[in-house]
Design a protein around this motif. Structure first.
Motif, PDB file in Angstrom:
ATOM      1  N   MET A 122       0.832  -1.204   0.000  1.00 13.70           N
ATOM      2  CA  MET A 122       0.000   0.000   0.000  1.00 13.70           C
ATOM      3  C   MET A 122       0.866   1.253   0.000  1.00 13.70           C
ATOM      4  O   MET A 122       0.592   2.220  -0.740  1.00 13.70           O
ATOM      5  N   ALA A 123       1.927   1.252   0.818  1.00 13.14           N
ATOM      6  CA  ALA A 123       2.814   2.406   0.872  1.00 13.14           C
ATOM      7  C   ALA A 123       3.524   2.631  -0.466  1.00 13.14           C
ATOM      8  O   ALA A 123       3.681   3.768  -0.916  1.00 13.14           O
ATOM      9  N   ALA A 124       3.935   1.545  -1.102  1.00 16.75           N
ATOM     10  CA  ALA A 124       4.602   1.675  -2.395  1.00 16.75           C
ATOM     11  C   ALA A 124       3.660   2.252  -3.444  1.00 16.75           C
ATOM     12  O   ALA A 124       4.027   3.130  -4.237  1.00 16.75           O
ATOM     13  N   THR A 125       2.415   1.756  -3.466  1.00 18.86           N
ATOM     14  CA  THR A 125       1.422   2.288  -4.397  1.00 18.86           C
ATOM     15  C   THR A 125       1.141   3.753  -4.112  1.00 18.86           C
ATOM     16  O   THR A 125       1.050   4.585  -5.028  1.00 18.86           O
ATOM     17  N   TYR A 126       1.004   4.081  -2.847  1.00 19.52           N
ATOM     18  CA  TYR A 126       0.730   5.464  -2.436  1.00 19.52           C
ATOM     19  C   TYR A 126       1.826   6.402  -2.945  1.00 19.52           C
ATOM     20  O   TYR A 126       1.533   7.497  -3.456  1.00 19.52           O
ATOM     21  N   GLN A 127       3.083   5.977  -2.822  1.00 19.88           N
ATOM     22  CA  GLN A 127       4.185   6.827  -3.283  1.00 19.88           C
ATOM     23  C   GLN A 127       4.116   7.064  -4.792  1.00 19.88           C
ATOM     24  O   GLN A 127       4.412   8.175  -5.264  1.00 19.88           O
ATOM     25  N   ARG A 128       3.710   6.056  -5.547  1.00 19.23           N
ATOM     26  CA  ARG A 128       3.610   6.255  -6.996  1.00 19.23           C
ATOM     27  C   ARG A 128       2.416   7.140  -7.346  1.00 19.23           C
ATOM     28  O   ARG A 128       2.510   8.022  -8.204  1.00 19.23           O
ATOM     29  N   VAL A 129       1.282   6.934  -6.662  1.00 15.70           N
ATOM     30  CA  VAL A 129       0.083   7.730  -6.948  1.00 15.70           C
ATOM     31  C   VAL A 129       0.299   9.204  -6.612  1.00 15.70           C
ATOM     32  O   VAL A 129      -0.163  10.093  -7.335  1.00 15.70           O
ATOM     33  N   THR A 130       1.007   9.472  -5.516  1.00 16.87           N
ATOM     34  CA  THR A 130       1.162  10.850  -5.037  1.00 16.87           C
ATOM     35  C   THR A 130       2.515  11.458  -5.396  1.00 16.87           C
ATOM     36  O   THR A 130       2.819  12.578  -4.976  1.00 16.87           O
ATOM     37  N   ARG A 131       3.328  10.717  -6.123  1.00 17.82           N
ATOM     38  CA  ARG A 131       4.662  11.176  -6.491  1.00 17.82           C
ATOM     39  C   ARG A 131       5.521  11.442  -5.247  1.00 17.82           C
ATOM     40  O   ARG A 131       6.159  12.473  -5.104  1.00 17.82           O
ATOM     41  N   GLY A 132       5.492  10.478  -4.324  1.00 15.13           N
ATOM     42  CA  GLY A 132       6.426  10.496  -3.206  1.00 15.13           C
ATOM     43  C   GLY A 132       6.029  11.347  -2.028  1.00 15.13           C
ATOM     44  O   GLY A 132       6.901  11.884  -1.340  1.00 15.13           O
ATOM     45  N   ARG A 133       4.713  11.450  -1.732  1.00 19.31           N
ATOM     46  CA  ARG A 133       4.280  12.366  -0.670  1.00 19.31           C
ATOM     47  C   ARG A 133       3.786  11.655   0.584  1.00 19.31           C
ATOM     48  O   ARG A 133       3.037  12.223   1.371  1.00 19.31           O
ATOM     49  N   LEU A 134       4.224  10.421   0.811  1.00 23.14           N
ATOM     50  CA  LEU A 134       3.773   9.664   1.980  1.00 23.14           C
ATOM     51  C   LEU A 134       4.824   9.650   3.074  1.00 23.14           C
ATOM     52  O   LEU A 134       6.009   9.393   2.831  1.00 23.14           O
ATOM     53  N   LEU A 135       4.375   9.931   4.309  1.00 19.25           N
ATOM     54  CA  LEU A 135       5.104   9.662   5.542  1.00 19.25           C
ATOM     55  C   LEU A 135       4.205   8.756   6.379  1.00 19.25           C
ATOM     56  O   LEU A 135       2.984   8.804   6.254  1.00 19.25           O
ATOM     57  N   LEU A 136       4.786   7.955   7.245  1.00 17.12           N
ATOM     58  CA  LEU A 136       3.985   7.008   8.023  1.00 17.12           C
ATOM     59  C   LEU A 136       4.164   7.243   9.518  1.00 17.12           C
ATOM     60  O   LEU A 136       5.292   7.357  10.007  1.00 17.12           O
ATOM     61  N   ASN A 137       3.051   7.305  10.225  1.00 17.53           N
ATOM     62  CA  ASN A 137       3.053   7.449  11.679  1.00 17.53           C
ATOM     63  C   ASN A 137       2.565   6.139  12.293  1.00 17.53           C
ATOM     64  O   ASN A 137       1.396   5.774  12.155  1.00 17.53           O
ATOM     65  N   VAL A 138       3.459   5.436  12.960  1.00 22.02           N
ATOM     66  CA  VAL A 138       3.162   4.120  13.509  1.00 22.02           C
ATOM     67  C   VAL A 138       2.507   4.288  14.878  1.00 22.02           C
ATOM     68  O   VAL A 138       3.114   4.834  15.805  1.00 22.02           O
ATOM     69  N   VAL A 139       1.263   3.814  15.015  1.00 21.89           N
ATOM     70  CA  VAL A 139       0.505   3.928  16.266  1.00 21.89           C
ATOM     71  C   VAL A 139       0.256   2.515  16.791  1.00 21.89           C
ATOM     72  O   VAL A 139      -0.641   1.813  16.323  1.00 21.89           O
ATOM     73  N   THR A 140       1.044   2.091  17.751  1.00 18.48           N
ATOM     74  CA  THR A 140       0.909   0.738  18.283  1.00 18.48           C
ATOM     75  C   THR A 140      -0.408   0.557  19.021  1.00 18.48           C
ATOM     76  O   THR A 140      -1.032  -0.505  18.963  1.00 18.48           O
TER      77      THR A 140
END
Length: 381
Positions: free
Chosen positions: A102-120
């Motif tokens: 999902m993150a890889a697809t997101y980066q291609r769709v948005t041209r590299g605009r994803l950051l991830l916040n891990v909430v345990t």
């Protein structure tokens, strides 16, 4: 090291009140009072404002009361050009291999605009709503494995992992994300620290007084050094910034005046059941009392009387708020994830008032807004 500024998307709704969920309760006429629904039109206004004002990214929360962060932000990416999205997600609710894809697809769709916040997740009742029945420390152990798999799968070649929580054979992303999203991670418990040290790019803490933030920075930095890694640091705060300190405190007091004793008591009882060490540290800053809420110069704990998570706000004139940010920055804090009530208006107060102050102190790379025009601020808004 310059300051990196981020704003917040209120995907649980917004308004001129601190009580997010309770604000949806109907008034006597049967309609919500003073609440802005988290529809795409309104969230797009906030996202566009954040982009125009020069914020790097916007944080989108995760949980029962929020819209889904992945779907909401990928929709908002179509309304913006450069703004990044700090997508909060909970490990364990989906496959780590799927999350990596999902993150890889997101980066291609948005041209590299994803950051991830891990909430345990620090609240077992909240986790059970999603079908997760692990206890607090085992959730962090699972997060450790989850992030190991995600990073392994991002290498672009078959990856095997055999742990207590995940058994992965040949997991991969055929097209790895480019760039690899930065991982923001928070957690104040003994179980959280080693996970942050092994996996976090940015360790994110809620806005405690500077001395307590420094203790956390020193703790995580030492753990990361043992892992042969370097971790950067961020702080999560609300802001109430005005042309004068008196105006800022007047706004804070008005927010407090909107809260009755029963609402505060109900919120404190619910928050007190949380297993999150970070949440307990937030509660300890005010003890449930309306008195003495300025716990450090310009640091106000009133938000935490009714809001879970980040419970403190920087309150003061634009120069005073910039001074506090500079103080945190001197401790090693690089990322500031900010918000305010309502989020649209407070983005402009901060962007047009504090950002030029930070630029004048040499803490920002540029004073240009996203549209390319310099930010020029007079005495009013």
């Amino acid at each position: 090291m310059t300051v990196r500024l981020h704003w917040f998307l209120p995907t649980a709704g917004d308004g001129r009140t601190l009580v997010d969920r309770h604000a949806y309760a109907p008034n006597q006429a049967g309609q919500p009072s003073g609440v802005r629904a988290p529809d795409i039109a309104y969230l797009a206004q906030i996202a566009k404002a954040a982009e125009r004002l020069g914020f790097e990214a916007v944080l989108t929360p995760t949980g029962t009361w929020c819209e889904d962060a992945w779907l909401t932000t990928v929709a908002l990416a179509q309304h913006t050009e450069r703004l990044k999205f700090l997508v909060a997600f909970r490990p364990g609710l989906i496959s780590p291999t799927l999350a990596a894809q999902m993150a890889a697809t997101y980066q291609r769709v948005t041209r590299g605009r994803l950051l991830l916040n891990v909430v345990t997740g620090g609240d077992s009742a909240e986790q059970r709503r999603f079908g997760d029945r692990l206890d607090h420390d085992r959730r962090y152990a699972r997060t450790d494995e989850f992030l190991s798999v995600v990073r392994g799968v991002w290498r672009g070649e078959p990856y095997d992992f055999h742990g207590e929580h995940y058994q992965v054979d040949g997991g991969l992303t055929a097209l790895p994300p480019d760039p690899v999203p930065q991982l923001f991670f928070g957690g104040s418990s003994p179980a959280a620290g080693p996970v942050a040290a092994r996996h976090a790019d940015v360790y994110l803490t809620w806005g405690e007084p500077p001395a307590q933030v420094k203790e956390k920075i020193d703790w995580i930095r030492a753990l990361a050094e043992r892992e042969g890694r370097e971790v950067r640091f961020g702080v999560r705060l609300h802001t109430i910034s005005r042309d004068s300190a008196a105006d800022a405190w007047s706004t804070a007091h008005r927010l407090l005046d909107d809260l009755d004793a029963d609402t505060i008591a109900s919120a404190q009882a619910a928050l007190g059941r949380s297993e999150s060490v970070g949440q307990q540290r937030m509660l300890a800053l005010h003890g449930g009392s309306r008195e003495d809420l300025e716990i450090y110069p310009n640091l106000w704990a009133g938000v935490g009387l009714v809001r879970g998570g980040a419970g403190t706000a920087l309150v003061g004139s634009h120069a005073e708020v910039a001074e506090r940010i500079e103080e945190y920055h001197a401790l090693g804090v690089e990322h500031f994830v900010l918000s305010g009530y309502p989020h649209l208006e407070e983005a402009y107060w901060f962007g047009e008032g504090v950002i030029p102050e930070l630029a004048s102190r040499g803490l920002l790379e540029t004073t240009a807004a996203a549209g390319g025009a310099p930010l020029l601020v007079a005495s009013g808004r």
